[in-house]
Design a protein around this motif. Structure first.
Motif, PDB file in Angstrom:
ATOM      1  N   GLN A  56       0.834  -1.200   0.000  1.00  0.00           N
ATOM      2  CA  GLN A  56       0.000   0.000   0.000  1.00  0.00           C
ATOM      3  C   GLN A  56       0.874   1.257   0.000  1.00  0.00           C
ATOM      4  O   GLN A  56       0.633   2.193  -0.769  1.00  0.00           O
ATOM      5  CB  GLN A  56      -0.902  -0.031   1.233  1.00  0.00           C
ATOM      6  CG  GLN A  56      -1.874   1.112   1.330  1.00  0.00           C
ATOM      7  CD  GLN A  56      -2.638   1.075   2.629  1.00  0.00           C
ATOM      8  OE1 GLN A  56      -2.056   0.855   3.700  1.00  0.00           O
ATOM      9  NE2 GLN A  56      -3.938   1.266   2.557  1.00  0.00           N
ATOM     10  N   LYS A  57       1.888   1.279   0.838  1.00  0.00           N
ATOM     11  CA  LYS A  57       2.787   2.430   0.926  1.00  0.00           C
ATOM     12  C   LYS A  57       3.530   2.649  -0.386  1.00  0.00           C
ATOM     13  O   LYS A  57       3.649   3.779  -0.865  1.00  0.00           O
ATOM     14  CB  LYS A  57       3.788   2.220   2.069  1.00  0.00           C
ATOM     15  CG  LYS A  57       4.760   3.343   2.241  1.00  0.00           C
ATOM     16  CD  LYS A  57       5.754   3.043   3.347  1.00  0.00           C
ATOM     17  CE  LYS A  57       6.786   4.154   3.396  1.00  0.00           C
ATOM     18  NZ  LYS A  57       7.951   3.790   4.153  1.00  0.00           N
ATOM     19  N   GLU A  58       4.038   1.567  -0.976  1.00  0.00           N
ATOM     20  CA  GLU A  58       4.788   1.688  -2.225  1.00  0.00           C
ATOM     21  C   GLU A  58       3.908   2.202  -3.363  1.00  0.00           C
ATOM     22  O   GLU A  58       4.330   3.053  -4.147  1.00  0.00           O
ATOM     23  CB  GLU A  58       5.418   0.346  -2.589  1.00  0.00           C
ATOM     24  CG  GLU A  58       6.568  -0.035  -1.676  1.00  0.00           C
ATOM     25  CD  GLU A  58       7.204  -1.361  -2.033  1.00  0.00           C
ATOM     26  OE1 GLU A  58       7.054  -1.833  -3.180  1.00  0.00           O
ATOM     27  OE2 GLU A  58       7.867  -1.940  -1.148  1.00  0.00           O
ATOM     28  N   VAL A  59       2.675   1.699  -3.462  1.00  0.00           N
ATOM     29  CA  VAL A  59       1.763   2.159  -4.506  1.00  0.00           C
ATOM     30  C   VAL A  59       1.433   3.638  -4.284  1.00  0.00           C
ATOM     31  O   VAL A  59       1.434   4.432  -5.236  1.00  0.00           O
ATOM     32  CB  VAL A  59       0.481   1.302  -4.560  1.00  0.00           C
ATOM     33  CG1 VAL A  59      -0.547   1.919  -5.489  1.00  0.00           C
ATOM     34  CG2 VAL A  59       0.812  -0.118  -4.991  1.00  0.00           C
ATOM     35  N   ALA A  60       1.155   4.012  -3.051  1.00  0.00           N
ATOM     36  CA  ALA A  60       0.844   5.413  -2.742  1.00  0.00           C
ATOM     37  C   ALA A  60       1.994   6.327  -3.158  1.00  0.00           C
ATOM     38  O   ALA A  60       1.773   7.401  -3.735  1.00  0.00           O
ATOM     39  CB  ALA A  60       0.542   5.571  -1.253  1.00  0.00           C
ATOM     40  N   GLU A  61       3.219   5.904  -2.903  1.00  0.00           N
ATOM     41  CA  GLU A  61       4.386   6.703  -3.284  1.00  0.00           C
ATOM     42  C   GLU A  61       4.527   6.800  -4.794  1.00  0.00           C
ATOM     43  O   GLU A  61       4.878   7.852  -5.324  1.00  0.00           O
ATOM     44  CB  GLU A  61       5.653   6.100  -2.668  1.00  0.00           C
ATOM     45  CG  GLU A  61       5.727   6.278  -1.168  1.00  0.00           C
ATOM     46  CD  GLU A  61       6.888   5.527  -0.527  1.00  0.00           C
ATOM     47  OE1 GLU A  61       7.628   4.810  -1.250  1.00  0.00           O
ATOM     48  OE2 GLU A  61       7.041   5.644   0.696  1.00  0.00           O
ATOM     49  N   ILE A  62       4.259   5.704  -5.494  1.00  0.00           N
ATOM     50  CA  ILE A  62       4.400   5.687  -6.952  1.00  0.00           C
ATOM     51  C   ILE A  62       3.385   6.612  -7.620  1.00  0.00           C
ATOM     52  O   ILE A  62       3.720   7.336  -8.558  1.00  0.00           O
ATOM     53  CB  ILE A  62       4.234   4.249  -7.490  1.00  0.00           C
ATOM     54  CG1 ILE A  62       5.440   3.396  -7.093  1.00  0.00           C
ATOM     55  CG2 ILE A  62       4.062   4.248  -9.007  1.00  0.00           C
ATOM     56  CD1 ILE A  62       5.250   1.903  -7.319  1.00  0.00           C
ATOM     57  N   ILE A  63       2.140   6.615  -7.149  1.00  0.00           N
ATOM     58  CA  ILE A  63       1.090   7.384  -7.834  1.00  0.00           C
ATOM     59  C   ILE A  63       0.995   8.834  -7.376  1.00  0.00           C
ATOM     60  O   ILE A  63       0.336   9.637  -8.030  1.00  0.00           O
ATOM     61  CB  ILE A  63      -0.291   6.696  -7.719  1.00  0.00           C
ATOM     62  CG1 ILE A  63      -0.822   6.700  -6.285  1.00  0.00           C
ATOM     63  CG2 ILE A  63      -0.246   5.296  -8.302  1.00  0.00           C
ATOM     64  CD1 ILE A  63      -2.243   6.173  -6.138  1.00  0.00           C
ATOM     65  N   GLU A  64       1.664   9.179  -6.285  1.00  0.00           N
ATOM     66  CA  GLU A  64       1.576  10.544  -5.767  1.00  0.00           C
ATOM     67  C   GLU A  64       2.038  11.564  -6.807  1.00  0.00           C
ATOM     68  O   GLU A  64       3.125  11.447  -7.379  1.00  0.00           O
ATOM     69  CB  GLU A  64       2.410  10.697  -4.501  1.00  0.00           C
ATOM     70  CG  GLU A  64       2.273  12.058  -3.865  1.00  0.00           C
ATOM     71  CD  GLU A  64       3.042  12.189  -2.565  1.00  0.00           C
ATOM     72  OE1 GLU A  64       3.015  13.290  -1.993  1.00  0.00           O
ATOM     73  OE2 GLU A  64       3.666  11.206  -2.127  1.00  0.00           O
ATOM     74  N   GLY A  65       1.167  12.540  -7.093  1.00  0.00           N
ATOM     75  CA  GLY A  65       1.495  13.608  -8.028  1.00  0.00           C
ATOM     76  C   GLY A  65       1.461  13.210  -9.497  1.00  0.00           C
ATOM     77  O   GLY A  65       1.888  13.969 -10.348  1.00  0.00           O
TER      78      GLY A  65
END
Length: 67
Positions: free
Chosen positions: A22-31
């Motif tokens: 979840q954290k990795e996906v959130a970081e990838i899609i941010e912005g």
């Protein structure tokens, strides 16, 4: 239909914890713009949100349905 089997989700098979994924996906899609089909389902499963203006969902694009 997913091709993920229960055995694929076991730690001894190299699976990572849900919270890490979840954290990795959130970081990838941010912005970024998020492009896909029925993207809301993927976000819902991951308990993530994304600005609607940054989502390009082929399921909802009228011009894409006409092609």
């Amino acid at each position: 239909m997913s091709r993920i089997r229960p055995s694929d989700l076991k730690k001894d098979n190299g699976a990572i914890q849900f919270s890490q994924a979840q954290k990795e996906v959130a970081e990838i899609i941010e912005g970024r713009k998020l492009v896909g089909h029925a993207v809301h389902n993927d976000l819902q499963v991951l308990y993530l949100s994304h600005p609607k203006k940054q989502i390009r969902d082929t399921q909802k694009c009228k011009w894409f349905k006409q092609i």
